[in-house]
Design a protein around this motif. Sequence first.
Motif, PDB file in Angstrom:
ATOM      1  N   VAL A 144      25.104  41.675  42.419  1.00  0.00           N
ATOM      2  CA  VAL A 144      26.433  42.258  42.160  1.00  0.00           C
ATOM      3  C   VAL A 144      27.521  41.229  42.448  1.00  0.00           C
ATOM      4  O   VAL A 144      28.455  41.049  41.658  1.00  0.00           O
ATOM      5  N   ALA A 145      27.386  40.537  43.571  1.00  0.00           N
ATOM      6  CA  ALA A 145      28.401  39.547  43.931  1.00  0.00           C
ATOM      7  C   ALA A 145      28.421  38.403  42.923  1.00  0.00           C
ATOM      8  O   ALA A 145      29.489  37.906  42.548  1.00  0.00           O
ATOM      9  N   ALA A 146      27.243  37.981  42.451  1.00  0.00           N
ATOM     10  CA  ALA A 146      27.169  36.883  41.482  1.00  0.00           C
ATOM     11  C   ALA A 146      27.804  37.294  40.161  1.00  0.00           C
ATOM     12  O   ALA A 146      28.565  36.525  39.551  1.00  0.00           O
ATOM     13  N   LEU A 151      32.140  36.901  36.186  1.00  0.00           N
ATOM     14  CA  LEU A 151      32.974  37.582  35.189  1.00  0.00           C
ATOM     15  C   LEU A 151      34.450  37.457  35.530  1.00  0.00           C
ATOM     16  O   LEU A 151      35.296  37.325  34.642  1.00  0.00           O
ATOM     17  N   GLU A 152      34.769  37.486  36.822  1.00  0.00           N
ATOM     18  CA  GLU A 152      36.155  37.265  37.239  1.00  0.00           C
ATOM     19  C   GLU A 152      36.628  35.888  36.764  1.00  0.00           C
ATOM     20  O   GLU A 152      37.717  35.756  36.208  1.00  0.00           O
TER      21      GLU A 152
ATOM     22  N   ALA B 145      37.449  41.767  43.152  1.00  0.00           N
ATOM     23  CA  ALA B 145      36.736  40.488  43.230  1.00  0.00           C
ATOM     24  C   ALA B 145      36.956  39.832  44.593  1.00  0.00           C
ATOM     25  O   ALA B 145      36.028  39.260  45.179  1.00  0.00           O
ATOM     26  N   ALA B 146      38.176  39.914  45.118  1.00  0.00           N
ATOM     27  CA  ALA B 146      38.469  39.304  46.417  1.00  0.00           C
ATOM     28  C   ALA B 146      37.684  40.003  47.528  1.00  0.00           C
ATOM     29  O   ALA B 146      37.116  39.361  48.416  1.00  0.00           O
ATOM     30  N   VAL B 147      37.645  41.321  47.495  1.00  0.00           N
ATOM     31  CA  VAL B 147      36.893  42.098  48.483  1.00  0.00           C
ATOM     32  C   VAL B 147      35.409  41.725  48.420  1.00  0.00           C
ATOM     33  O   VAL B 147      34.765  41.487  49.444  1.00  0.00           O
ATOM     34  N   THR B 148      34.875  41.675  47.205  1.00  0.00           N
ATOM     35  CA  THR B 148      33.449  41.389  47.033  1.00  0.00           C
ATOM     36  C   THR B 148      33.105  40.012  47.592  1.00  0.00           C
ATOM     37  O   THR B 148      32.133  39.859  48.341  1.00  0.00           O
ATOM     38  N   ALA B 149      33.910  39.017  47.251  1.00  0.00           N
ATOM     39  CA  ALA B 149      33.621  37.653  47.710  1.00  0.00           C
ATOM     40  C   ALA B 149      33.698  37.571  49.234  1.00  0.00           C
ATOM     41  O   ALA B 149      32.838  36.972  49.884  1.00  0.00           O
ATOM     42  N   PHE B 150      34.711  38.206  49.817  1.00  0.00           N
ATOM     43  CA  PHE B 150      34.883  38.143  51.273  1.00  0.00           C
ATOM     44  C   PHE B 150      33.726  38.825  51.989  1.00  0.00           C
ATOM     45  O   PHE B 150      33.118  38.261  52.907  1.00  0.00           O
ATOM     46  N   VAL B 254      42.692  39.649  50.954  1.00  0.00           N
ATOM     47  CA  VAL B 254      43.026  40.329  49.700  1.00  0.00           C
ATOM     48  C   VAL B 254      44.483  40.058  49.313  1.00  0.00           C
ATOM     49  O   VAL B 254      44.776  39.714  48.164  1.00  0.00           O
ATOM     50  N   PHE B 255      45.399  40.160  50.273  1.00  0.00           N
ATOM     51  CA  PHE B 255      46.811  39.915  49.963  1.00  0.00           C
ATOM     52  C   PHE B 255      47.034  38.459  49.546  1.00  0.00           C
ATOM     53  O   PHE B 255      47.821  38.175  48.641  1.00  0.00           O
TER      54      PHE B 255
END
Lengths: 576, 576
Positions: A144-146, A151-152, B145-150, B254-255
Amino acid sequence: MKRTALIGQLAPYSDQTVTLQGWVNRRRDLGGLIFIELRDRSGVVQVQVEPDSAAFAEADQLRAEYVAEVEGRFQLRPESQRKGGLGDYEVIAARVKVLNAAKTPAFELDKGDQVAEDIRLKYRYLDLRRPEMQRALMLRSKAVAAVTAFLEAEGFVQVETPMLTRSTPEGARDFLVPSRLSAGEFYALPQSPQLFKQLLMIAGFDRYYQLARCFRDEDLRADRQPDFTQLDMEMSFVEQDDVLELQERLMAHVFREVLGVELPLPFPRLSYQDAMDRYGSDKPDLRFGLEFAEMTDLFAGGGFKAFASAASVKAIVAPELTRKQIDELERVAKQNGAGGLAWLRREGKGFTGGISKFVGDLAPELIARTGVPEGGTLLFAAGEWKKAVSALGAVRLALRDLFGLAAAGPAFHVSWVVDFPQLDYDEDSASWTYMHHPFTAPHPDDVALFGTARQGEIRAQAYDLVLNGFEVGGGSVRIHDPEVQAKMFAAIGMSDADAREKFGFFLDALASGTPPHGGIAWGFDRLIMVMAGAASIREVIAFPKNNRGADLMAGAPSVVDAPQLAEVGVAVLAGE
Amino acid sequence: MKRTALIGQLAPYSDQTVTLQGWVNRRRDLGGLIFIELRDRSGVVQVQVEPDSAAFAEADQLRAEYVAEVEGRFQLRPESQRKGGLGDYEVIAARVKVLNAAKTPAFELDKGDQVAEDIRLKYRYLDLRRPEMQRALMLRSKAVAAVTAFLEAEGFVQVETPMLTRSTPEGARDFLVPSRLSAGEFYALPQSPQLFKQLLMIAGFDRYYQLARCFRDEDLRADRQPDFTQLDMEMSFVEQDDVLELQERLMAHVFREVLGVELPLPFPRLSYQDAMDRYGSDKPDLRFGLEFAEMTDLFAGGGFKAFASAASVKAIVAPELTRKQIDELERVAKQNGAGGLAWLRREGKGFTGGISKFVGDLAPELIARTGVPEGGTLLFAAGEWKKAVSALGAVRLALRDLFGLAAAGPAFHVSWVVDFPQLDYDEDSASWTYMHHPFTAPHPDDVALFGTARQGEIRAQAYDLVLNGFEVGGGSVRIHDPEVQAKMFAAIGMSDADAREKFGFFLDALASGTPPHGGIAWGFDRLIMVMAGAASIREVIAFPKNNRGADLMAGAPSVVDAPQLAEVGVAVLAGE
């Protein structure tokens, strides 16, 4: 109460004092010492508690699946006792703390694979402690993260589409949700975000994705769930090749990030016709060969009546088979629509067994076309084309399983199947229907065939993504021209009034400035299943339903109170 | 048909030939030329089509919202005509192609903010073309996307929890889904993944997150949706401070990623008691001051009867107010539970108006405590503590809106409210209930108070995340000790049998080796609403329901056929 690190990340702390937290995987008492295997999601390490240590009294309370905190020295074990990886190390406990007790588990975790699935589902919180389950779900999370990161970076916009939507009579059966505010009316849970993602393209979002929860109230087969997850994507101003190219990079990225596997690009593309002709499947497993040989012309008009007049005769080369194996393969062929499974064994320059008395002087050509080796077996299916190739396709997979043929190939083989037919003729109702869905664009060269006797030949701009013989994705370029959409509805016998009744708001949207667009959806559960090497999608879903649609742990579905039903304006039908 | 780039990314292509695709935002004809504003999600650029150009005939067909492809030279406009940004540039068309026509739009997009919301919702695919809507949804996507990556980098595992689950009589009303395979039984759509995320901690996943779709069948207020999205998280082996510290870094990330805004860390923490005492709200807007002054002791036993015996008297300093403004603020106070709103205007060393005849020699102390300036107004609420502070809290927000006070502070102010009460006394039923949910852990120092006359003083290890006066997150450390769980159930009058009936499987899990754990859920729609500066969560949801729970575009909910209902074993109740 801070731990030094997860157990699997302790390597840098050799010869240091560490603090660990986890579950008692096993306790053994030996020579006055207590040995605790402490487990967390990253690994297991042995903790040694000496009888005169300050940790002993507390450690002595520990039982299987207790939660404990251990402080002690992390060190290499004596050379003779090292078992590789974390098994090279041990922790000499200085302090042990029981963080929580545990009842005796309903089953032994390390024998989980021998436990009835219903028991595993009922005590899923225990089952999920098994390293196999943890690995599978962590793999899923990494995927999911990949996907999100890729895509982002490619400019896709993640958009959530509605979960409470309108029931449509197309496709599978809907799950219904009574509305309390509009008594007598119902929402439907979405079967897929198909219309909404097209609306997002009409709205100008250009590139969309979503990990979408979808719902189909179908009778559950072994590998179906009433709710499942789709990686749903759509792109504007694209042609089929643009979608395929981006999808290939995405899939390669996911395999690289999650498994460290490099997929060779581009993926091979087979037409639907080719895939069926050569492998008897529209999702062929290409990790191995066993391609069909064409035999129709060879037997046409000949002495073997069953083949002489068959629309299609195909052969496959198998290793030497016992009579019992041939019988079993014939059963597979019959289950898959064939009348039988003819066979020949090669001996020298000719054939024995099976239909050998009909071979006559065809033997040299049979050997030349198939390359069947000495002692090898030829298996034949004959009849109507689709039935014949499908049955032989099933035989091909049975041979794969019988002889472990897939092991010779790459661990993962991804390919495209393209050029699906636009329309499917349903014998029962003697009518045409769509093959994918009614919004799939036909090949531009074939549009003129709509409404003619040859409309069955129209190719769709549709494509399936195939991994190891599983369909893991499917999509199409969509119709963006209202005139083509009208031809399509007409082809499947849907009147203008019908179309408006069913899709009115969508047709209005389509006429409001729709860009050319296309997309795809991945069956995410199935993809992860194959990547994780799991046998069922239930092994890659945290809390799945059983094959009666029941959650055995939470006890769902369940009877609800009459007043609760009355509030949403429905009653259970008498007799149920 | 490949475009050179999105319109907003054309800057590097100055003086080059580019290909663009998008929608006709506006067409003007001037001096024989056609001017087309071409729009995609990234921006708008002016295309100039000269009468003698090869592009003219095709360009002449273009109308508002047509989809077009334009090839031409991208160049700076004459200096006098530059408007900044993309407005500095124009495209001189060499080729124009109509990709699709469009009906006349149901409303003019650039007047969308003046259109009735029901019209916007019915034609949402047009409404979503508006740059404000596109910006909001793209911001939302970036936040995901930011939440997922973090969280991925912090070792969180994304797990999907069930969408078809068991109805529980706790909390809000469930949406029900009839089961076809188990006739007479129902699934419920999840109100939150609360139990499942705790089960994942029990299963050893250590750190979990999910963007979870949740459902509550409540009467819809202006800013509620029947389905909404939660960023749901849970961590094992943590105490409250560990959760708060990680959440602060996540929110700051996120901000920073989404808005380029640096939030100062750590976030201020107010106890519930303090937040109510000082701002009259458990989600105080701290972008501005207007803190309450304590007045209870000053008026106690004095001559003004309404204040003399009040449990609590609080004051707030307002600017000079007209009589009409005071009346309006009194209306706000009364709507929020106050009997009235007393007031005073400072004149010199004393006060006039309102309750000035009761002030007497209290004036110097009133001025000292409140710092009310010459001409300024003091507003008072008095009565039972919670009612008094809540009413004055509402007045404080009304003053914010009246005088634009928030503009003086930072654009975004995030804080924690902590130390909520564990239990809430319900006057109507004369019984105790939980404040957050029954699995919230009490403060360890307060556990001994369960079952005593002082159990109302038990503090919960619960925390809310507050952004600009909105509660954007809430969570708690959970009970992991079955004995404490039993005390909690007893405190809210739930018998063992009741608890087993309602949460049996969960209590079994809790006794199976539960680590200390805690978590939080963000109200993701509301967070994005505040970040995007939107007035409603409907502005940050692609396809929202209206306040009757209806999807005006797709037409949901809707009546379904009797046979479809019969299949799932329910009937619509007569009279509905």
